[in-house]
Design an enzyme around this catalytic site. Structure first.
Site, PDB file in Angstrom:
ATOM      1  N   GLY A  14       0.805  -1.226   0.000  1.00 10.04           N
ATOM      2  CA  GLY A  14       0.000   0.000   0.000  1.00 10.04           C
ATOM      3  C   GLY A  14       0.831   1.264   0.000  1.00 10.04           C
ATOM      4  O   GLY A  14       0.473   2.236   0.647  1.00 10.04           O
ATOM      5  N   THR A  16       2.828   4.191  -2.647  1.00 13.25           N
ATOM      6  CA  THR A  16       2.311   4.984  -3.763  1.00 13.25           C
ATOM      7  C   THR A  16       1.829   4.061  -4.875  1.00 13.25           C
ATOM      8  O   THR A  16       0.776   4.287  -5.479  1.00 13.25           O
ATOM      9  CB  THR A  16       3.421   5.903  -4.326  1.00 13.25           C
ATOM     10  OG1 THR A  16       4.120   6.493  -3.233  1.00 13.25           O
ATOM     11  CG2 THR A  16       2.852   6.984  -5.198  1.00 13.25           C
ATOM     12  N   ALA A  17       2.606   3.004  -5.145  1.00 17.34           N
ATOM     13  CA  ALA A  17       2.240   2.103  -6.246  1.00 17.34           C
ATOM     14  C   ALA A  17       0.912   1.410  -5.963  1.00 17.34           C
ATOM     15  O   ALA A  17       0.018   1.347  -6.824  1.00 17.34           O
ATOM     16  CB  ALA A  17       3.347   1.074  -6.475  1.00 17.34           C
ATOM     17  N   GLU A  50       8.927  12.371  -4.204  1.00 10.03           N
ATOM     18  CA  GLU A  50       8.040  13.507  -4.035  1.00 10.03           C
ATOM     19  C   GLU A  50       7.998  14.430  -5.234  1.00 10.03           C
ATOM     20  O   GLU A  50       7.251  15.369  -5.253  1.00 10.03           O
ATOM     21  CB  GLU A  50       8.485  14.252  -2.786  1.00 10.03           C
ATOM     22  CG  GLU A  50       8.490  13.292  -1.602  1.00 10.03           C
ATOM     23  CD  GLU A  50       8.834  13.930  -0.288  1.00 10.03           C
ATOM     24  OE1 GLU A  50       9.805  14.683  -0.256  1.00 10.03           O
ATOM     25  OE2 GLU A  50       8.123  13.670   0.680  1.00 10.03           O
ATOM     26  N   LYS A  79       5.977  22.139 -10.168  1.00  9.27           N
ATOM     27  CA  LYS A  79       7.344  21.872 -10.639  1.00  9.27           C
ATOM     28  C   LYS A  79       7.374  22.182 -12.133  1.00  9.27           C
ATOM     29  O   LYS A  79       6.765  21.473 -12.929  1.00  9.27           O
ATOM     30  CB  LYS A  79       7.681  20.400 -10.377  1.00  9.27           C
ATOM     31  CG  LYS A  79       8.968  19.946 -11.030  1.00  9.27           C
ATOM     32  CD  LYS A  79       9.241  18.477 -10.767  1.00  9.27           C
ATOM     33  CE  LYS A  79      10.438  18.015 -11.577  1.00  9.27           C
ATOM     34  NZ  LYS A  79      10.664  16.570 -11.457  1.00  9.27           N
ATOM     35  N   GLY A 364       9.971   7.536 -10.859  1.00 11.73           N
ATOM     36  CA  GLY A 364       9.339   6.430 -10.129  1.00 11.73           C
ATOM     37  C   GLY A 364       7.826   6.436 -10.278  1.00 11.73           C
ATOM     38  O   GLY A 364       7.208   5.427 -10.639  1.00 11.73           O
TER      39      GLY A 364
HETATM   40  P1  FAD Z   1       6.956   1.085  -1.096  1.00 15.52           P
HETATM   41  O1  FAD Z   1       6.732   2.502  -0.800  1.00 15.52           O
HETATM   42  O2  FAD Z   1       8.192   0.439  -0.555  1.00 15.52           O
HETATM   43  O3  FAD Z   1       5.685   0.309  -0.544  1.00 15.52           O
HETATM   44  C1  FAD Z   1       5.713  -1.079  -0.285  1.00 15.52           C
HETATM   45  C2  FAD Z   1       4.426  -1.496   0.351  1.00 15.52           C
HETATM   46  O4  FAD Z   1       4.441  -2.918   0.488  1.00 15.52           O
HETATM   47  C3  FAD Z   1       4.203  -0.928   1.743  1.00 15.52           C
HETATM   48  O5  FAD Z   1       2.842  -0.561   1.905  1.00 15.52           O
HETATM   49  C4  FAD Z   1       4.497  -2.106   2.665  1.00 15.52           C
HETATM   50  O6  FAD Z   1       3.751  -2.049   3.892  1.00 15.52           O
HETATM   51  C5  FAD Z   1       4.017  -3.253   1.791  1.00 15.52           C
HETATM   52  N1  FAD Z   1       4.591  -4.536   2.185  1.00 15.52           N
HETATM   53  C6  FAD Z   1       5.876  -4.937   2.041  1.00 15.52           C
HETATM   54  N2  FAD Z   1       6.024  -6.181   2.562  1.00 15.52           N
HETATM   55  C7  FAD Z   1       4.788  -6.561   2.995  1.00 15.52           C
HETATM   56  C8  FAD Z   1       4.279  -7.733   3.617  1.00 15.52           C
HETATM   57  N3  FAD Z   1       5.042  -8.784   3.927  1.00 15.52           N
HETATM   58  N4  FAD Z   1       2.965  -7.768   3.927  1.00 15.52           N
HETATM   59  C9  FAD Z   1       2.145  -6.727   3.640  1.00 15.52           C
HETATM   60  N5  FAD Z   1       2.585  -5.605   3.030  1.00 15.52           N
HETATM   61  C10 FAD Z   1       3.881  -5.523   2.734  1.00 15.52           C
HETATM   62  N6  FAD Z   1       9.755   8.627  -7.552  1.00 15.52           N
HETATM   63  C11 FAD Z   1       9.325   9.752  -8.104  1.00 15.52           C
HETATM   64  O7  FAD Z   1       8.407   9.714  -8.924  1.00 15.52           O
HETATM   65  N7  FAD Z   1       9.888  10.941  -7.789  1.00 15.52           N
HETATM   66  C12 FAD Z   1      10.917  11.051  -6.922  1.00 15.52           C
HETATM   67  O8  FAD Z   1      11.355  12.156  -6.640  1.00 15.52           O
HETATM   68  C13 FAD Z   1      11.427   9.870  -6.358  1.00 15.52           C
HETATM   69  N8  FAD Z   1      12.461   9.907  -5.503  1.00 15.52           N
HETATM   70  C14 FAD Z   1      12.915   8.743  -4.970  1.00 15.52           C
HETATM   71  C15 FAD Z   1      14.028   8.776  -4.135  1.00 15.52           C
HETATM   72  C16 FAD Z   1      14.540   7.587  -3.628  1.00 15.52           C
HETATM   73  C17 FAD Z   1      15.768   7.625  -2.767  1.00 15.52           C
HETATM   74  C18 FAD Z   1      13.898   6.366  -3.913  1.00 15.52           C
HETATM   75  C19 FAD Z   1      14.429   5.075  -3.363  1.00 15.52           C
HETATM   76  C20 FAD Z   1      12.793   6.339  -4.707  1.00 15.52           C
HETATM   77  C21 FAD Z   1      12.290   7.514  -5.259  1.00 15.52           C
HETATM   78  N9  FAD Z   1      11.206   7.500  -6.113  1.00 15.52           N
HETATM   79  C22 FAD Z   1      10.787   8.649  -6.695  1.00 15.52           C
HETATM   80  C23 FAD Z   1      10.461   6.278  -6.358  1.00 15.52           C
HETATM   81  C24 FAD Z   1       9.220   6.267  -5.486  1.00 15.52           C
HETATM   82  O9  FAD Z   1       9.593   6.427  -4.151  1.00 15.52           O
HETATM   83  C25 FAD Z   1       8.479   4.983  -5.631  1.00 15.52           C
HETATM   84  O10 FAD Z   1       8.266   4.750  -6.985  1.00 15.52           O
HETATM   85  C26 FAD Z   1       7.147   5.043  -4.933  1.00 15.52           C
HETATM   86  O11 FAD Z   1       7.260   5.491  -3.630  1.00 15.52           O
HETATM   87  C27 FAD Z   1       6.493   3.699  -4.974  1.00 15.52           C
HETATM   88  O12 FAD Z   1       6.985   2.847  -4.015  1.00 15.52           O
HETATM   89  P2  FAD Z   1       6.235   1.478  -3.901  1.00 15.52           P
HETATM   90  O13 FAD Z   1       4.808   1.721  -3.581  1.00 15.52           O
HETATM   91  O14 FAD Z   1       6.555   0.666  -5.092  1.00 15.52           O
HETATM   92  O15 FAD Z   1       6.966   0.755  -2.665  1.00 15.52           O
END
Ligand code: FAD
Length: 521
Positions: A14, A16-17, A50, A79, A364
């Site tokens: 849960g 951003t993705a 962000e 932006k 991202g």
């Molecule tokens: P995460 O935010 O890691 O979410 C993972 C989810 O999975 C969480 O809800 C967690 O609770 C859940 N989960 C994991 N394991 C389990 C489990 N066993 N059981 C239940 N739930 C579980 N993107 C941009 O567009 N602009 C930016 O400026 C930018 N800057 C970034 C800077 C950095 C340093 C990094 C690393 C990334 C950046 N990104 C940026 C990318 C962006 O952060 C991600 O694309 C975005 O936050 C999506 O993350 P996500 O939802 O894929 O994963």
């Protein structure tokens, strides 16, 4: 499974993705697709991410969300581009603006500039956005009119757009608080019927064919579905953990694999709210500065081979100054690359579980948006046609590979070569095809014929801006513009200067505009 296709979608994760996916599926399919999202209360989200780029507006449009509603809720700011500092040499800066490149007599203005621009600043000569960034302007007038309203918003039509309809560069994106966005989208999706389960996924059960049958949760037992979407972040719990999908690293060409981030309260010189992201080159990477309403997000992206986490944190704290004294540092390891296939059997990975380049150019959230749009366009029928899956995988992989190329250009093209990190950037492996393109660009600036040939979000003018701004790769103008009379272009350069000055005088500051938006909700 019903004959008309997939009905039960389970989203694991849960961040951003996860919530962008749940919201989009609900906006697309309504009641016809059941969405269950499982997120852990113990495993946090990545907590950064962000800055966006300008295509993100299609996402909000598709969901039917208007800026006056969602921007204040997410502490969002505008932006208008990215300001690159010190990539060429100390003290130098240039902008990669979100602005259409003008064409004069069949040649992009940057070709004319190369043949003899009025100043040494291609960005200030060819675009109005650098002037707006330096004046801290809002891209909208207080009555809501876009500064480029004649170009983009004249039609008055309201419709749901997707990336495919973006034929011209929209002049801005947003900075936003990713945690607030996830909360906002949680409300959006659950109000439209998405089921939210807060629990830990403890196991992923596969059937004899290797397809996911259900995921097990600690307190809610097994959760079954037809299609499983892995949004569990860098761990890729389903796609890599359970399904063993190989991950193809980009690290040979993009070495930054770590980051340290700080959330800095906006005060004093940190409260500028400049309407752009700033990327400041450092000894072993670069620091982002992302102004939100009320605070700044900042972080140092670096290569672990050249810098330790302690050194990186020290550099970042020195860069930010006392405003960050009470801020806790968030150290992050980054997995750079993509899955060989992001859709395998009945599992599709989206977000960091699918792939990531690095934060440069803020892609991202764009990758997430692109993947969701493509998933809807390739939504599986009851037969799970492998051709549909293949088409999805190719589209998603090419998008990331294209962005990889664009980012490699940033390091390869930067004139800076004052230490091993920056010198090595000039000799590092580069993706197939880029070497030939780089050679070609030296005699003819990038155009649609010569950039990475598949959709990856960046238009040729972005490549042009980077080449001209970074300054490490020699480029020259076409012979024709050197022989053509230059009067019309001189008019155009003068017009841009005038237009920039008039806009700066008439537009409110971004601070005033956003404050007015808050007053109106
Ligand atoms: P995460 O935010 O890691 O979410 C993972 C989810 O999975 C969480 O809800 C967690 O609770 C859940 N989960 C994991 N394991 C389990 C489990 N066993 N059981 C239940 N739930 C579980 N993107 C941009 O567009 N602009 C930016 O400026 C930018 N800057 C970034 C800077 C950095 C340093 C990094 C690393 C990334 C950046 N990104 C940026 C990318 C962006 O952060 C991600 O694309 C975005 O936050 C999506 O993350 P996500 O939802 O894929 O994963």
């Amino acid at each position: 499974m019903p004959g008309d296709g997939v009905r039960r979608v389970v989203i694991a994760g849960g961040g951003t993705a996860g919530w962008m996916t749940a919201s989009y599926l609900k906006a697309a399919f309504g009641e016809r697709v059941d969405v269950t999202l499982v997120e852990s209360a113990k495993v946090g989200t990545i907590g950064v991410g962000e800055a966006t780029f300008s295509t993100v507006r299609h996402f909000f449009d598709y969901l039917g969300l208007v800026e006056s509603e969602w921007m204040p809720e997410c502490n969002a700011t505008y932006k208008l581009g990215i300001r690159f500092e010190n990539w060429r040499e100390a003290g130098h800066h240039f902008y990669h603006p979100f602005e259409r490149l003008r064409v004069v007599d069949g040649f992009p203005l940057t070709d004319w500039w190369l043949a003899g621009g009025p100043s040494s600043r291609f960005d200030a000569d060819c675009f109005v956005i650098p002037a707006l960034c330096e004046a801290l302007s809002s891209p909208r007038h207080l009555d809501g009119r876009l500064f480029e309203s004649d170009l983009i918003e004249g039609s008055g039509r309201v419709y749901r757009t997707t990336l495919a309809e973006q034929t011209t560069q929209f002049p801005y994106a947003y900075h936003l608080d990713a945690a607030l966005l996830a909360e906002y989208l949680t409300r959006y999706a659950t109000r439209r019927g998405a089921r939210r389960v807060v629990d830990d996924i403890t196991n992923v059960s596969l059937d004899q064919r290797g397809w996911i049958e259900h995921i097990d949760t600690r307190e809610h037992g097994p959760i079954t579905g037809d299609l499983f979407i892995d949004c569990t972040g860098f761990r890729g719990l389903l796609i890599n953990g359970a399904m063993d999908m190989p991950f193809e690293s980009y690290q040979d060409s993009l070495p930054n694999d770590r980051a340290v981030a700080l959330r800095v309260p906006a005060a004093g010189r940190h409260s500028d709210m400049r309407p752009c992201t700033t990327a400041t080159a450092q000894e072993a990477g670069w620091i982002w500065t992302i102004p939100l309403f009320g605070r700044n997000g900042t972080g140092y992206v670096y290569a672990g081979d050249y810098c330790t986490p302690d050194q990186a944190e020290k550099t970042l704290r020195e860069f930010v100054g006392p405003a960050a004294d009470d801020a806790e540092a968030n150290h992050i390891r980054m997995r750079i690359g993509r899955n060989r296939e992001s859709w395998y059997h009945n599992c599709v990975a989206i977000g960091l579980a699918s792939g990531f380049v690095e934060p440069l150019e803020s892609t991202g959230i764009f990758f997430i948006q692109h993947a969701i749009e493509q998933l809807v366009k390739h939504f599986p029928g009851a037969d799970w046609d492998p051709a549909v899956r293949r088409s999805y995988n190719n589209t998603v992989a090419r998008c990331m590979d294209g962005v990889r190329e664009f980012l490699v250009l940033h390091y390869k093209g930067a004139k800076r070569a004052d230490n091993d990190y920056w010198r090595d950037a000039k000799t590092r492996v580069i993706p197939d095809g880029l070497a030939e393109r780089l050679e070609q660009w030296q005699t003819k600036l990038p155009d649609t014929e010569s950039v990475f040939p598949y959709y990856h979000g960046f238009e040729p003018y972005s490549y042009v801006c980077m080449l001209l701004g970074l300054g490490g790769i020699p480029v020259r103008p076409p012979q024709a513009v050197r022989q053509m009379p230059e009067r019309r272009t001189l008019d155009e350069f003068a017009f841009i200067r005038r237009q920039g000055a008039e806009l700066v005088a008439s537009l409110p500051s971004q601070r005033d505009y956003l404050a007015s938006l808050r007053g109106s909700v």
